[in-house]
Scaffold this motif. Structure first.
Motif, PDB file in Angstrom:
ATOM      1  N   SER A 109       7.023  -6.899  -3.422  1.00  0.00           N
ATOM      2  CA  SER A 109       5.728  -7.548  -3.679  1.00  0.00           C
ATOM      3  C   SER A 109       5.931  -9.013  -4.035  1.00  0.00           C
ATOM      4  O   SER A 109       5.167  -9.887  -3.612  1.00  0.00           O
ATOM      5  CB  SER A 109       5.000  -6.856  -4.822  1.00  0.00           C
ATOM      6  OG  SER A 109       4.756  -5.519  -4.506  1.00  0.00           O
ATOM      7  N   ALA A 113       0.488   3.562   0.305  1.00  0.00           N
ATOM      8  CA  ALA A 113       0.830   4.290  -0.920  1.00  0.00           C
ATOM      9  C   ALA A 113      -0.359   5.103  -1.417  1.00  0.00           C
ATOM     10  O   ALA A 113      -1.460   4.583  -1.576  1.00  0.00           O
ATOM     11  CB  ALA A 113       1.285   3.306  -1.996  1.00  0.00           C
ATOM     12  N   GLN A 164      -8.408   1.579  -0.091  1.00  0.00           N
ATOM     13  CA  GLN A 164      -7.430   0.882   0.722  1.00  0.00           C
ATOM     14  C   GLN A 164      -8.079   0.336   1.992  1.00  0.00           C
ATOM     15  O   GLN A 164      -7.827  -0.785   2.409  1.00  0.00           O
ATOM     16  CB  GLN A 164      -6.283   1.831   1.078  1.00  0.00           C
ATOM     17  CG  GLN A 164      -5.075   1.128   1.653  1.00  0.00           C
ATOM     18  CD  GLN A 164      -4.463   0.169   0.653  1.00  0.00           C
ATOM     19  OE1 GLN A 164      -4.021   0.576  -0.417  1.00  0.00           O
ATOM     20  NE2 GLN A 164      -4.460  -1.111   0.963  1.00  0.00           N
ATOM     21  N   ASP A 217       0.300  -5.281   0.802  1.00  0.00           N
ATOM     22  CA  ASP A 217       1.166  -4.754  -0.251  1.00  0.00           C
ATOM     23  C   ASP A 217       0.933  -3.247  -0.417  1.00  0.00           C
ATOM     24  O   ASP A 217      -0.115  -2.835  -0.920  1.00  0.00           O
ATOM     25  CB  ASP A 217       0.886  -5.495  -1.560  1.00  0.00           C
ATOM     26  CG  ASP A 217       2.071  -5.414  -2.503  1.00  0.00           C
ATOM     27  OD1 ASP A 217       2.952  -4.561  -2.265  1.00  0.00           O
ATOM     28  OD2 ASP A 217       2.108  -6.207  -3.463  1.00  0.00           O
ATOM     29  N   GLU A 218       1.870  -2.454   0.038  1.00  0.00           N
ATOM     30  CA  GLU A 218       1.822  -0.992  -0.089  1.00  0.00           C
ATOM     31  C   GLU A 218       0.511  -0.373   0.421  1.00  0.00           C
ATOM     32  O   GLU A 218      -0.123   0.409  -0.295  1.00  0.00           O
ATOM     33  CB  GLU A 218       2.030  -0.574  -1.553  1.00  0.00           C
ATOM     34  CG  GLU A 218       3.389  -0.950  -2.122  1.00  0.00           C
ATOM     35  CD  GLU A 218       4.463   0.102  -1.886  1.00  0.00           C
ATOM     36  OE1 GLU A 218       4.226   1.035  -1.091  1.00  0.00           O
ATOM     37  OE2 GLU A 218       5.539  -0.031  -2.481  1.00  0.00           O
ATOM     38  N   SER A 247      -4.151  -3.170  -8.299  1.00  0.00           N
ATOM     39  CA  SER A 247      -4.125  -4.458  -8.985  1.00  0.00           C
ATOM     40  C   SER A 247      -5.504  -4.898  -9.464  1.00  0.00           C
ATOM     41  O   SER A 247      -5.628  -5.884 -10.168  1.00  0.00           O
ATOM     42  CB  SER A 247      -3.544  -5.532  -8.063  1.00  0.00           C
ATOM     43  OG  SER A 247      -4.410  -5.738  -6.963  1.00  0.00           O
ATOM     44  N   GLN A 288      -2.142  -4.864  -3.742  1.00  0.00           N
ATOM     45  CA  GLN A 288      -2.026  -3.442  -4.079  1.00  0.00           C
ATOM     46  C   GLN A 288      -3.362  -2.954  -4.624  1.00  0.00           C
ATOM     47  O   GLN A 288      -4.034  -3.645  -5.365  1.00  0.00           O
ATOM     48  CB  GLN A 288      -0.946  -3.240  -5.142  1.00  0.00           C
ATOM     49  CG  GLN A 288       0.434  -3.130  -4.542  1.00  0.00           C
ATOM     50  CD  GLN A 288       1.481  -2.800  -5.580  1.00  0.00           C
ATOM     51  OE1 GLN A 288       1.188  -2.161  -6.595  1.00  0.00           O
ATOM     52  NE2 GLN A 288       2.695  -3.248  -5.352  1.00  0.00           N
ATOM     53  N   ARG A 289      -3.702  -1.737  -4.232  1.00  0.00           N
ATOM     54  CA  ARG A 289      -4.958  -1.131  -4.649  1.00  0.00           C
ATOM     55  C   ARG A 289      -5.098  -1.125  -6.164  1.00  0.00           C
ATOM     56  O   ARG A 289      -6.170  -1.336  -6.709  1.00  0.00           O
ATOM     57  CB  ARG A 289      -4.958   0.298  -4.116  1.00  0.00           C
ATOM     58  CG  ARG A 289      -6.224   0.960  -3.914  1.00  0.00           C
ATOM     59  CD  ARG A 289      -6.068   2.029  -2.837  1.00  0.00           C
ATOM     60  NE  ARG A 289      -4.881   2.863  -2.970  1.00  0.00           N
ATOM     61  CZ  ARG A 289      -4.754   3.879  -3.814  1.00  0.00           C
ATOM     62  NH1 ARG A 289      -5.725   4.166  -4.621  1.00  0.00           N
ATOM     63  NH2 ARG A 289      -3.654   4.607  -3.832  1.00  0.00           N
TER      64      ARG A 289
END
Lengths: 258, 427
Positions: free
Chosen positions: A45, A167, A145, A163-164, A84, A81-82
Motif C-alpha cells: 500500500s 480482499a 468495493q 488497494d486490495e 480506510s 482500501q475499503r
C-alpha cells in the motif's frame, strides 16, 4: 523507446523513520494489468500511495507517463482500501461515485447532469445500478468495493491504483471486478492492483511486482513466478535488512544523508 | 406569560436583534459542527472553545476595549494557536491526539482564567461583562456585538456553501481527495479556521466553556434521523437554532441567568430524545422491532405445533395446553401471551377443553411447517449438512423466509415430497 506508464527510481519511504520501502526500482509499460504482491507489511500500500504523492519519499523519484504526479493527476485514479473510510458517513451510493467527478470539475464548479449520467454509467459497469440511492452504511463488503471502483471509473483516468480490491469480497463481486479489469486493459488502461493472494495472482495479472520492503522482482508474470523469487518474497523477511531497518527506527535517524 | 409574549412577538427591537443573532449563530455553528463531527474531531472543537478565553482576555488587557471585533481577533489567535500546539505535540512526541488535546485545553483555559481573575482584580470599570464570556449572556449583547456576530456567522455559511462538495469529500475520504488533486491541506486549514471562527462568534452569547456543545451536539442528534448529509446539516441547524433561541429567551426573562447552560441543556435534551426515539436508529424503536419479532416467533411456533398435533392425530381438532407444551416446552407466561395474540387475530379458537386452529390458522401453521421442512431439505441437499444438524437452523430461518424465497426454494428443490426426516412437506 516508449515512455513507461510508471517509472520508480531508487525510492525509499519510511514511517516514523523505519523504512517501509527500501531502494525500490522498477518500470511498468502502458496497458498492463499489474499485481503488486507480497506478504503483510511488505509495503505494498505504501508503494502505491507513494506513487500518488500521498507518502513522502525519503529518496529517489517517481514518474508517471514520464512526468511528475502533479502534472498528470487527471490521468490517475485511486481505489483506497475499503476499510480506510467510515461507511457510516451520511451519503448514498450515487453521492460517493459523484465524488469521482470532483477532481475533474475543480473548485467552485457544481455537479451537472452530465456528471450524473457519467456516474450512472460507471455504476452500471460494476452492476450496482439497482443500488444508486442506497445508503452506503447498508452495503455489503463486496458492494462497498464496487462503489469505490465505480468512483475511480468516474475519474476517466488512464492509470488506476487499486488497494486490495479483492480482499474480503464475495465470489460474484470478484468476478465482476476481474472482468472489468480485463475490459479496462483492453481499452489500453494501466492498472496496478495490490494483492496478497499468490494463488489467484498468476490468474489475474500479466505483470507482477514482488515486494517485501525491497523489490524482489518485477516483470511479465512468466518470468517472475519462479520458486526462487517467491521463496525470497514469502520465505521470511531478509534478516539483515529487517534488523538494520529496526535500528533506524530505534535511533530515529533518516536512511539517507540529506 | 407577559414576558413570553413580549419575547415571541419581537416587539422590543433589542429582542429581535438577539433572536436574529442567535439564529445566525445556530446556523453557523451547526453547519461547521457537522463537518467536525463527521471528521471525528469533536474534541478539537472543545479544545478550541476553551482556548479562546486567554485570547479574549489578552485582547482586552492590551487594547482596553470591549469592542467585539478586537476580542474576536484575540479569540481567533489563541484558538488557532491551540490547534497548532495539538498538531506539534502529536507529530513530534509519542503522545496521542486525545492526550495532546487534553493537555492543550487545560493549559490554555487555565491561563485564560488566570488572566480573567487579573482583569477583575485590577478593577477596570469596563471589565463588567467580561466574565459573561465564560457562560454567555445573550441578553447583555449590544446591537453592535450582534451585528459582528451575524457578519462572522454569515461569512462561515457562505464559505461552507462555496466549498460544500470539497468539505464533504474531505470528511469522507481525505486520502482519496488528495489523490484527485484537491488542495487537501488548504481545505483542512480552512475548515479548522472556520471552526475557530464559529467558536469565537459564540463566546458572548453562549460562552467559551459550552461552545463545543453548540458545535457537536446538534450534529450528533441529527445523525440519528437521517443518512443524507444535506438533511443532516439542516436538522443540526434546526436543533441548534431551537436551543439557542430558548437559551436567549431564558436569559431575557432573568438577567442573572447565563445563556450557555440553557442552550446546551436544550440541545442535549433534543440529543437524548433523538438517541431514544429516532425511527430505526433510536434505542426504543429498535427495542420495539426486536420485541415484535420475538412475538411473531412465539405465535408462529404455537401455530406450527398445533399443525403438527393435527398431523399426528388425524380428525382431532382441539388440543389442551398440556398437549401443546409436551410438543414444545414453553413458559406459561409465553404461551398465555401467544394464545392471547392468536385468538385476537382469529388464527386460533379457544374452547373449554383447549385450543384449535381456525381455517386461516391452519393455512399459517401449514406454511411455517412447509418452510421449515423445505429449509431442512435445502441444507441437506444443497449444502451437504448432516440431517441431524439442520433442525435447529430451520427453527430460526422459518420465521424470516418470504413467499418469494419460498417459491425459489420449491423451484430449486423441485417440489420435494418429504423432508430429510421422512416427514411429508405439506403444500
Amino acid at each position: 523507446m516508449q515512455i513507461p506508464a510508471i517509472e520508480v527510481h531508487d525510492v525509499t519511504v519510511s514511517y516514523n523513520r523505519k523504512p517501509a520501502l527500501w531502494g525500490i526500482d522498477f518500470a511498468v509499460p502502458e496497458g498492463k494489468l499489474v499485481g503488486i504482491i507480497g506478504p503483510n507489511g511488505a509495503g505494498k500500500s505504501t508503494m502505491i500511495k507513494a506513487m500518488m504523492d500521498l507518502n513522502k519519499l525519503d529518496s529517489g523519484y517517481i514518474k508517471l507517463f514520464g512526468k511528475d504526479i502533479q502534472d498528470v493527476r487527471d490521468r490517475v485514479a485511486y481505489v483506497p482500501q475499503r476499510g480506510s473510510v467510515d461507511w457510516d458517513f451520511p451519503a448514498s451510493v450515487l453521492d460517493v461515485v459523484l465524488m469521482g467527478r470532483y477532481g475533474k470539475k475543480g473548485l467552485f464548479k457544481r455537479i451537472q447532469k452530465s456528471d450524473k449520467e457519467m456516474a450512472l454509467a460507471c455504476l452500471e459497469k460494476v452492476n450496482m445500478l439497482p443500488y444508486i440511492n442506497r445508503q452506503i452504511s447498508q452495503l455489503s463488503g463486496g458492494q462497498q468495493q464496487r462503489v469505490f471502483i465505480a468512483r475511480s471509473l468516474a475519474q476517466e483516468a488512464d492509470l488506476y491504483f487499486m488497494d486490495e480490491p479483492f480482499a474480503g469480497i464475495d465470489a460474484t463481486t470478484e468476478k465482476t471486478i476481474f472482468d472489468l479489469l480485463l475490459k479496462m486493459r483492453a481499452e489500453g488502461k494501466t492498472i496496478l492492483v495490490v494483492h496478497h493472494d499468490l494463488q489467484s495472482a498468476y490468474l489475474y495479472f500479466d505483470w507482477i511486482i514482488l515486494l517485501n520492503t525491497q523489490l524482489i522482482a518485477s516483470g511479465p508474470k512468466e518470468e517472475i513466478f519462479v520458486p526462487e523469487y517467491l521463496q525470497k518474497t514469502y520465505g521470511g523477511k531478509i534478516d539483515l535488512l529487517t534488523k538494520v531497518g529496526e535500528m533506524l527506527g530505534e535511533l530515529q535517524v533518516p536512511p539517507r544523508e540529506k | 406569560m407577559q414576558t413570553f409574549i413580549d419575547f415571541i412577538s419581537l416587539n422590543d427591537p433589542n429582542v429581535l436583534f438577539v433572536v436574529i443573532g442567535m439564529i445566525l449563530l445556530g446556523i453557523s455553528s451547526a453547519t461547521i459542527g457537522t463537518f467536525a463531527f463527521l471528521q471525528k474531531r469533536a474534541l478539537t472543537g472543545d479544545a478550541i472553545a476553551h482556548s479562546v478565553l486567554p485570547g479574549v482576555c489578552l485582547a482586552f488587557i492590551l487594547f482596553d476595549t470591549r469592542n467585539l471585533w478586537v476580542l474576536l481577533g484575540g479569540a481567533f489567535v489563541t484558538g488557532w494557536l491551540s490547534i497548532v500546539c495539538v498538531d506539534i505535540i502529536t507529530k513530534h512526541s509519542k503522545l496521542k491526539a486525545d492526550t495532546a488535546i487534553g493537555l492543550v485545553l487545560s493549559v490554555f483555559f487555565g491561563v485564560g482564567i488566570l488572566l480573567l481573575t487579573f482583569i477583575q482584580q485590577s478593577g477596570n470599570a469596563a471589565q463588567s461583562g467580561l466574565n459573561n464570556f465564560l457562560f454567555g449572556k445573550a441578553a447583555a449583547m449590544h446591537p453592535d456585538d450582534i451585528k459582528t456576530m451575524g457578519i462572522v456567522s454569515l461569512l462561515i455559511i457562505i464559505i461552507v456553501l462555496t466549498f460544500f462538495k470539497e468539505f464533504k469529500l474531505l470528511s469522507f475520504d481525505p486520502a482519496y481527495a488528495k489523490s484527485t488533486g484537491l488542495p487537501v491541506t488548504v481545505l483542512q486549514l480552512l475548515l479548522t479556521t472556520l471552526t475557530v471562527l464559529a467558536v469565537a462568534a459564540g463566546i458572548q452569547a453562549v460562552g467559551v466553556v459550552l461552545m463545543a456543545a453548540m458545535l457537536i451536539t446538534p450534529a450528533a442528534a441529527a445523525k440519528y434521523w437521517t443518512n443524507n448529509l444535506r438533511k443532516m446539516i439542516f436538522l443540526s441547524i434546526l436543533f441548534a437554532v431551537a436551543g439557542s433561541v430558548i437559551g436567549a429567551y431564558v436569559s431575557y426573562t432573568d438577567n442573572k441567568m447565563p445563556t450557555g447552560p440553557w442552550v446546551v441543556m436544550m440541545i442535549s435534551c433534543i440529543a437524548v430524545l433523538s438517541i431514544l426515539f429516532a425511527p430505526k436508529k433510536g434505542i426504543i424503536p429498535k427495542y420495539i422491532i426486536r420485541k415484535k419479532y420475538v412475538n411473531k416467533m412465539l405465535r408462529e411456533n404455537i401455530l406450527k405445533e398445533l399443525y403438527h398435533l393435527e398431523e399426528k392425530n388425524p380428525g382431532k381438532k382441539i388440543f389442551s395446553i398440556h398437549d401443546i407444551t409436551s410438543e414444545r416446552a414453553m413458559k406459561s407466561s409465553d404461551y398465555k401471551l401467544g394464545f392471547r395474540m392468536l385468538t385476537r387475530k382469529h388464527l386460533v379458537n379457544k374452547v373449554v377443553t383447549g385450543y384449535g386452529l381456525t381455517n386461516e390458522g391452519q393455512v399459517e401453521g401449514k406454511r411455517i411447517t412447509r418452510i421449515h421442512r423445505l429449509w431442512e431439505m435445502y441444507l441437506t441437499q444443497q449444502l451437504q449438512i448432516q440431517g441431524d444438524h439442520v433442525h435447529e437452523d430451520a427453527e430460526g430461518i422459518e420465521h424470516i423466509i418470504t413467499p418469494e424465497i419460498e417459491r425459489k426454494l420449491i423451484e430449486l428443490l423441485d417440489k420435494p415430497e418429504k423432508d430429510p426426516h421422512e416427514k411429508i412437506i405439506p403444500y
